[in-house]
Design an enzyme around this catalytic site. Structure first.
Site, PDB file in Angstrom:
ATOM      1  NE  ARG A  31      11.288  -7.768 -55.328  1.00  0.00           N
ATOM      2  CZ  ARG A  31      10.272  -7.899 -56.153  1.00  0.00           C
ATOM      3  NH1 ARG A  31       9.552  -6.844 -56.490  1.00  0.00           N
ATOM      4  NH2 ARG A  31       9.956  -9.082 -56.635  1.00  0.00           N
ATOM      5  CE  LYS A  51      -5.570 -13.886 -63.738  1.00  0.00           C
ATOM      6  NZ  LYS A  51      -4.985 -13.055 -64.782  1.00  0.00           N
ATOM      7  N   GLY A 103       7.115 -11.719 -53.930  1.00  0.00           N
ATOM      8  CA  GLY A 103       6.961 -10.414 -53.302  1.00  0.00           C
ATOM      9  C   GLY A 103       5.815 -10.387 -52.304  1.00  0.00           C
ATOM     10  N   GLY A 134       8.061 -14.508 -59.449  1.00  0.00           N
ATOM     11  CA  GLY A 134       8.103 -15.166 -60.754  1.00  0.00           C
ATOM     12  C   GLY A 134       9.436 -15.849 -60.986  1.00  0.00           C
TER      13      GLY A 134
END
Ligand code: 3PG
Ligand code: MG
Length: 398
Positions: free
Chosen positions: A37, A205, A355, A379
């Site tokens: 990043r 999830k 990430g 996200g």
């Protein structure tokens, strides 16, 4: 949307430019384990420095509780930024306080400073627009009302936060190179992608990915599912999953997805199981019908990895988000590595989002050059593909 090139064309010499970057890198103590990043933020910063701007970077690290916490200091990121830019990068001790003001006042043209973690202030992530606005006003006070704002933290553009959203409403605002590039690539995935189009999803999830699964299923030719979320799908198929990650409240939803789009969804057929969540647990590979009660699946097995790789090698467009297993522990890294290598080897238009997946590519030694694009946003890229409006992008569009 105005871009960094528009700002540069208007001349930035001597002007203070506030840049929102995403310097949220993984740390082991104060050692950065993947500086992707930080490197992704360099083109924008270099262009501004070359133009003679006084560059002030605001960013976050982790999720501190709205108060200063040394564990979440941006110091390692500022140091790394200085190494990469081959210059000294001062870090203010605060983000809108006296140290920030003094640090900015001391900047010469073509110099850069970093403000301390903006999430040390609870107003940054507040749901209350007035609270966020007050922090944005404080940021403006640090850089001056005649400063420009460059939004370049693609990984946070899905967050309606003071340093991402509210500050853009207060200063002339521009999309940085990273934000422009990332959105251009993701757009290609949503507008008439070349077929076959395969999406590979992993991570823990199902509930986090339901939006994107539901939105993408009609668009894709194949949806490959690995990682922790696969076990809820396996449970929906009637298999016992032992102590593997399981979201019981999602089993019915998964059943519905399998009934409606079972021809597109590809699940693991074998898994690597362990008797504990540890690199030195007892470990074996079993078929998905052979997961015993006291064992947990921590990676896809070799047959599944080969199946996934075969789908990938036949695809013209590939999007991948989320590891296939607990790749941070060596015994459970093979599935993620095999999938990453298959994507890198395929001539497809390939995008890695997230990430964790991006870090997996780099830490597992997969050739980054094999991917068309490695997104800095997990996200953010998922929400983009879900068709959601990203507040940090929307606010730049006026
Ligand atoms: C990320 O790591 O996903 C971005 O830096 C955003 O961080 P957040 O998920 O804590 O908002
Ligand atoms: Mg995140």
């Amino acid at each position: 949307m105005h871009t960094l090139d528009d700002l540069l064309a208007s001349g930035v010499a001597g002007r203070t430019v506030l840049v929102r970057a995403d310097l949220n890198v993984p740390l082991d103590g104060d050692v950065i384990t993947d500086d992707g990043r930080i490197r992704a933020s360099l083109p924008t910063l270099r262009a501004l420095l070359a133009g003679g701007a006084k560059v002030v970077v605001t960013a976050h690290l982790g999720r501190p509780k709205g108060a200063p916490d040394p564990k979440y200091s941006l110091a390692p990121a500022a140091t790394r930024l200085g190494e990469l830019l081959e210059t000294s990068v001062p870090l203010a001790d605060d983000f809108v306080g006296p140290s920030a003001k003094a640090t900015v006042a001391a900047l010469s043209d073509g110099q850069l400073a970093v403000l301390e973690n903006v999430r040390f202030d609870a107003r940054e992530t507040s749901k209350d627009a007035a609270e966020r606005g007050a922090l944005a006003d404080d940021l403006v006070a640090v850089v001056g009302a005649d400063a420009a704002f460059v939004s370049d933290g693609f990984g946070v553009v899905h967050r309606k936060q003071a340093s991402v959203y509210d500050v853009a409403q207060r200063l002339p605002h521009y999309a940085g190179y990273l934000v422009s590039n990332e959105t251009a690539v993701l757009k290609k995935l949503t507008v008439d992608p070349e077929r076959p189009y395969a999406v590979i999803l992993g991570g823990s999830k199902v509930s986090d990915k339901l939006g994107v699964i539901t939105h993408l299923l009609p668009e894709v030719d194949k949806l490959l599912i690995g990682g922790g979320m696969a076990y809820t799908f396996l449970a929906a198929q009637g298999y016992g999953v032992g102590k593997s990650l399981l979201q019981e409240d999602q089993i019915e939803t998964c059943k519905g997805l399998l009934a409606g789009s079972g021809d597109k969804i590809v699940l693991p057929t074998d898994v690597v199981v362990a008797d504990a969540f540890s690199a030195d647990a007892a470990i074996k590979t079993v078929g998905v019908d052979g997961i015993e009660d006291d064992w947990m699946g921590l990676d896809i097995g070799p047959t599944s990895a080969a199946n996934f790789a075969e789908v990938v090698s036949g695809a013209a467009t590939v999007f991948w988000n989320g590891p296939m297993g607990v790749f941070e522990l060596a015994p459970f890294a093979a599935g993620t590595k095999a999938v990453a290598e298959a994507i890198a080897a395929s001539p497809s238009f390939s995008v890695v989002g997230g990430g964790d997946s991006a870090a997996a590519v780099r830490t597992l030694g997969v050739d980054e050059a094999g991917f068309t694009h490695i997104s800095t946003g997990g996200g953010a890229s998922l929400e983009y593909l879900e068709g959601k409006e990203l507040p940090g992008i929307a606010v730049l569009e006026d």
